[in-house]
Design a protein around this motif. Structure first.
Motif, PDB file in Angstrom:
ATOM      1  N   ASP A 175      -7.898   5.220 -15.087  1.00  0.00           N
ATOM      2  CA  ASP A 175      -7.022   4.421 -15.120  1.00  0.00           C
ATOM      3  C   ASP A 175      -5.932   4.791 -14.225  1.00  0.00           C
ATOM      4  O   ASP A 175      -5.411   3.962 -13.730  1.00  0.00           O
ATOM      5  N   ALA A 185      -6.955   3.183 -10.970  1.00  0.00           N
ATOM      6  CA  ALA A 185      -6.291   1.154 -10.443  1.00  0.00           C
ATOM      7  C   ALA A 185      -5.289   1.073 -10.613  1.00  0.00           C
ATOM      8  O   ALA A 185      -4.871  -0.114 -10.196  1.00  0.00           O
ATOM      9  N   ALA A 186      -4.115   2.401 -11.478  1.00  0.00           N
ATOM     10  CA  ALA A 186      -3.261   1.244 -11.472  1.00  0.00           C
ATOM     11  C   ALA A 186      -2.016   1.828  -9.695  1.00  0.00           C
ATOM     12  O   ALA A 186      -2.394   0.809  -9.395  1.00  0.00           O
ATOM     13  N   GLN A 187      -2.886   2.714  -8.989  1.00  0.00           N
ATOM     14  CA  GLN A 187      -2.502   2.671  -7.441  1.00  0.00           C
ATOM     15  C   GLN A 187      -3.065   1.912  -6.559  1.00  0.00           C
ATOM     16  O   GLN A 187      -2.805   0.800  -5.925  1.00  0.00           O
ATOM     17  N   GLU A 188      -4.741   1.075  -7.033  1.00  0.00           N
ATOM     18  CA  GLU A 188      -4.884   0.506  -6.768  1.00  0.00           C
ATOM     19  C   GLU A 188      -4.148  -1.170  -6.637  1.00  0.00           C
ATOM     20  O   GLU A 188      -4.075  -1.991  -5.850  1.00  0.00           O
ATOM     21  N   ALA A 189      -3.632  -1.276  -7.701  1.00  0.00           N
ATOM     22  CA  ALA A 189      -2.902  -2.227  -8.002  1.00  0.00           C
ATOM     23  C   ALA A 189      -1.681  -2.700  -7.511  1.00  0.00           C
ATOM     24  O   ALA A 189      -1.217  -2.965  -6.320  1.00  0.00           O
ATOM     25  N   TYR A 190      -0.988  -0.941  -7.371  1.00  0.00           N
ATOM     26  CA  TYR A 190      -0.017  -0.903  -6.438  1.00  0.00           C
ATOM     27  C   TYR A 190      -0.143  -1.666  -4.882  1.00  0.00           C
ATOM     28  O   TYR A 190       0.447  -2.194  -4.442  1.00  0.00           O
ATOM     29  N   GLU A 241      -2.465  -3.156  -3.567  1.00  0.00           N
ATOM     30  CA  GLU A 241      -2.839  -4.441  -4.207  1.00  0.00           C
ATOM     31  C   GLU A 241      -1.271  -4.843  -3.585  1.00  0.00           C
ATOM     32  O   GLU A 241      -1.346  -6.100  -2.316  1.00  0.00           O
ATOM     33  N   ALA A 242      -0.926  -5.038  -4.546  1.00  0.00           N
ATOM     34  CA  ALA A 242       0.874  -4.957  -4.363  1.00  0.00           C
ATOM     35  C   ALA A 242       1.443  -5.051  -3.019  1.00  0.00           C
ATOM     36  O   ALA A 242       1.901  -6.051  -2.232  1.00  0.00           O
TER      37      ALA A 242
END
Length: 497
Positions: free
Chosen positions: A457, A460-465, A467-468
């Motif tokens: 989790d 995934a949060a880091q990847e989303a960050y 990616e942003a």
């Protein structure tokens, strides 16, 4: 052999003042005319007592038995036959006992040749016996219409019997039977050791008293020899003279009575009696026998009554003269008879004991033979049991060996079972330990999965960050961060693998 009976033509229905074998005064019965105004009454049926009279050993039993076979009623309680009377006595045992007591009360006995005094017949004692006779008749014959009474002692007791029958309204019919006095004396001598002369006196007493007592009454005279020779003719004559009817008098009964009356039963036969020609035979006996013989063939003659009365009077009168001498002889005779009886009893007892001993010896021999057979059978059985015992011993040994083998195997099995039980117990302990470790590992794995899920989790949060950030204008500024992100992803990829 007796021929079949031939019946005579029936007579007119008449009644007789007194019936005899000779000429008789016949009186017609009164004619009863029924009154139309009076109810008709029926006469009471008449009952007949056929009285068989005769000296002992004179065929009275044979005659009474023949009358019974011809349909006349016999007593209920008959005496049994014996060696001296094979046909049977055909008289009731109670009557014999009664007459013995009666004669004893009159100071007499069956073999007495002296008369019974008139005073006894008129005594209260006689009345008592008369009552007993009436009771006995009712007990033995009931309501029989035509019955037979027989006992040689009645010859000397006719007066008391007449009164007894009259009191019961029974009509007597007397049959006098006689036998050659020498034959009778010989039979008495053989059976009772009675001297011949005394036997002749006893014979005379019975016949004279019976004749005098029944004179004027319905009576018929027969003899023993005629009965044996032709019983049918004798029966027919009795029917005719006494105005009787025998129910079974027909050819159908011939063989039955022929078998009953046998010539071989006549153990003493004078074969043409010397009584009528021998001067040494007492005149009283000779004259009386001649009269009775004639009456049995040609019929009774009143002309002979005077001679019979004369003989009887002389006989009665002379009795006391030599009674003492005869009595002394009788006492000696009685003692002889007593001793003879005791001897016969002893001989009979000895014979019985010898017979018992013979039977016991026979039984013993049979028992011995049976015992030998049983012993042989037992020995065979013992031998069989011995063989069987050997077989059983051998089988027992085999069973013992098998038991030992089984017990040894059982011990091995028990050890193996204990070993297996211990192994199972050890495996059970190890299984429990492994189950505990497995549970611990499963719990650790569950925690790792939980931790990994948290890391994923976060990643995934880091990847989303990231990616942003990459998509932002400040790419260059964020390049160092992207390098860190790639490093972290590589690291996480190795852990998942």
């Amino acid at each position: 052999m007796t021929s079949a009976p031939i019946r005579i033509q029936d007579k007119p229905q008449t009644r007789k003042d007194h019936v005899s074998d000779g000429s008789d005064h016949v009186q017609s019965p009164p004619v009863v005319i029924a009154d139309s105004k009076m109810p008709e009454t029926k006469q009471k049926p008449q009952r007949f007592a056929i009285m068989v009279l005769g000296m002992h050993r004179s065929g009275t039993s044979a005659l009474a038995g023949t009358l019974g076979l011809l349909g006349c009623t016999l007593p209920k309680n008959l005496m049994r036959g014996n060696t001296s009377n094979e046909l049977g006595h055909f008289e009731p045992q109670p009557l014999y006992n009664l007459h013995e007591r009666l004669l004893d009360s009159a100071c007499s006995h069956w073999a007495d040749w002296l008369p019974i005094g008139d005073s006894w017949f008129d005594s209260p004692c006689a009345q008592g016996f008369q009552d007993e006779i009436t009771d006995l008749l009712q007990a033995e014959f009931g309501s029989a219409r035509q019955f037979v009474v027989k006992d040689p002692r009645i010859c000397r007791l006719v007066p008391i019997w007449k009164r007894a029958l009259e009191s019961l309204d029974i009509s007597p019919r007397y049959i006098h039977t006689h036998r050659d006095p020498l034959e009778v004396a010989a039979s008495l001598k053989k059976r009772d050791a009675i001297d011949t002369d005394l036997g002749l006196l006893i014979w005379l007493r019975h016949l004279l008293d019976a004749e005098a007592g029944t004179r004027g009454s319905p009576r018929s005279f027969v003899n023993y020899a005629a009965l044996l020779q032709s019983w049918g003719a004798v029966a027919q004559k009795i029917e005719h003279i006494l105005d009787l009817k025998f129910p079974r008098f027909s050819p159908n009964v011939t063989s039955e009575i022929d078998a009953f009356i046998r010539q071989d039963l006549r153990h003493h036969n004078a074969q043409g009696s010397r009584v009528l020609v021998d001067p040494l035979i007492p005149g009283w006996v000779r004259d009386s026998f001649e009269i009775f013989e004639r009456w049995s063939t040609t019929g009774e003659s009143e002309a002979d009554h005077a001679r019979l009365d004369e003989v009887r009077a002389e006989f009665d009168k002379s009795g006391p003269i030599f009674a003492g001498i005869v009595r002394s002889g009788q006492l000696g005779l009685r003692e002889t008879r007593r001793l003879t009886g005791e001897k016969q009893d002893l001989e009979q007892k000895w014979s019985q004991e010898a017979e018992k001993a013979r039977h016991l010896e026979q039984a013993l021999q049979e028992y011995k033979a049976e015992a030998v057979d049983k012993i042989a059978g037992l020995e065979k059985t013992i031998a069989q049991f011995s063989d069987r015992e050997k077989e059983l011993s051998k089988a027992a040994e085999e069973v013992g060996q098998w038991v030992e083998t089984y017990q040894s195997a059982q011990k091995k099995h028990e050890l193996e079972i204990r070993r297996l039980n211990k192994t199972i117990s050890d495996y059970s302990s190890q299984f429990a330990e492994m189950a505990g470790l497995l549970l611990e590992k499963e719990e650790a794995r569950s925690r790792l999965h939980q931790n990994l899920s948290g890391l994923r989790d976060r990643v995934a949060a880091q990847e989303a960050y990231i990616e942003a950030l990459l998509n932002s204008n400040s790419w260059k500024v964020t390049w160092p961060l992207r390098s860190v992100a790639r490093a972290i992803r590589k690291l996480l990829g190795r852990k998942d693998g």
